[in-house]
Enzyme design. Structure first.
Site: not given
Ligand code: GLP
Length: 265
Positions: A68, A137, A139, A144
């Site tokens: 993304d 959450n 995702h 989302e």
């Molecule tokens: C982010 C990314 C995801 C990631 C998730 C968790 O915003 N878009 O690809 O896996 O949210 O992030 P983190 O690993 O910093 O907790």
């Protein structure tokens, strides 16, 4: 779904890197990896970079596709995922920048950029192993809650919770972009293997719902229950709410050697 509970975050990174390295070696030099941003896979990338540095892994001809990108950040913004991937993946793993792809969040025609990204993944032969984190959450990527379980790469609006979670990377919460371009859940599910890593108690609820809850668009990562080869590697804190934790530990302990070999850990 294969669930592995590790004593700590270091072991999560070590096992996850061993698995990715196995897939890279088994697939060959032109392997295609799917890469996530966020904090979760950082130690895994460092462990892979160490293998590359020691000559045990060669990623020079491999390709990568990021999950993304934010929409609305200027090209070169240090928190754009293009820059994060360059710093954490492309350079440390000695990859060819021309083979590392991130959705074009600054494209003037976002829909065309999304379609083009899908075509590029297909042209590369699809993703051999997709590395994933999970949002608090539930995702994956930036899909989302209520994302279509069949979705492909497209623009999404970030939830307030995700913008709050990601505010730590920006000077203030209101600087976090409101939109993103993300691979869809259908895109992620098309990868030949998926590997999700999670650490810390902040992820315990999301991990329990993703692994053991019903498959629902309210927990987008729960779609991984439908994947033939999904591995989830978590530390003790992220595993805290798993009902079948004892079973996952036993399964891992009793795993026959041939299976460890085949699945990479
Ligand atoms: C982010 C990314 C995801 C990631 C998730 C968790 O915003 N878009 O690809 O896996 O949210 O992030 P983190 O690993 O910093 O907790």
């Amino acid at each position: 779904m294969e669930v592995v509970i590790c004593p700590d975050a270091e072991e999560v990174a070590r096992l996850a890197a061993a698995k990715v390295a196995r897939v890279v070696r088994d697939t060959g030099p032109e392997v295609v990896i799917g890469v996530a941003t966020g904090s979760s896979p950082v130690a895994l990338y460092e462990a892979l970079a160490e293998m590359v540095g020691e000559g045990g892994l060669d990623m020079a001809r491999a390709s990568a596709f990021a999950l993304d990108e934010y929409v609305g950040l200027p090209v070169g913004h240090p928190e754009s995922y293009a820059e994060v991937i360059r710093r954490t993946v492309t350079e440390p793993l000695g990859m060819d920048p021309a083979r590392v792809h991130v959705p074009h969040g600054s494209a003037s025609d976002i829909e065309a950029a999304a379609d083009e990204y899908e075509r590029a993944i297909e042209a590369a032969g699809g993703v051999d192993i997709q590395i994933l984190g999970v949002g608090s959450n539930g995702h994956v990527g930036f899909n989302e809650p209520t994302s279509s379980l069949a979705s492909r790469t497209r623009i999404k609006t970030l939830t307030a919770r995700t913008r709050f979670d990601n505010a730590r990377f920006f000077a203030s919460a209101d600087q976090v972009p409101t939109h993103c371009l993300t691979q869809g859940l259908g895109t992620i599910m098309a990868a030949r293997q998926v590997l999700l890593v999670a650490q810390g108690e902040g992820k315990a609820d999301a991990v329990a719902k993703l692994v053991e809850g019903p498959i629902t668009a309210m927990v987008p990562g729960s779609v991984l229950q439908l994947h033939r080869f999904a591995t989830v590697i978590v530390d003790e804190d992220a595993a805290a709410r798993l009902t079948l934790a004892a079973y996952y530990r036993e399964t891992f302990e009793r795993k026959p050697d041939w299976q460890r070999y085949l699945r990479g850990i």
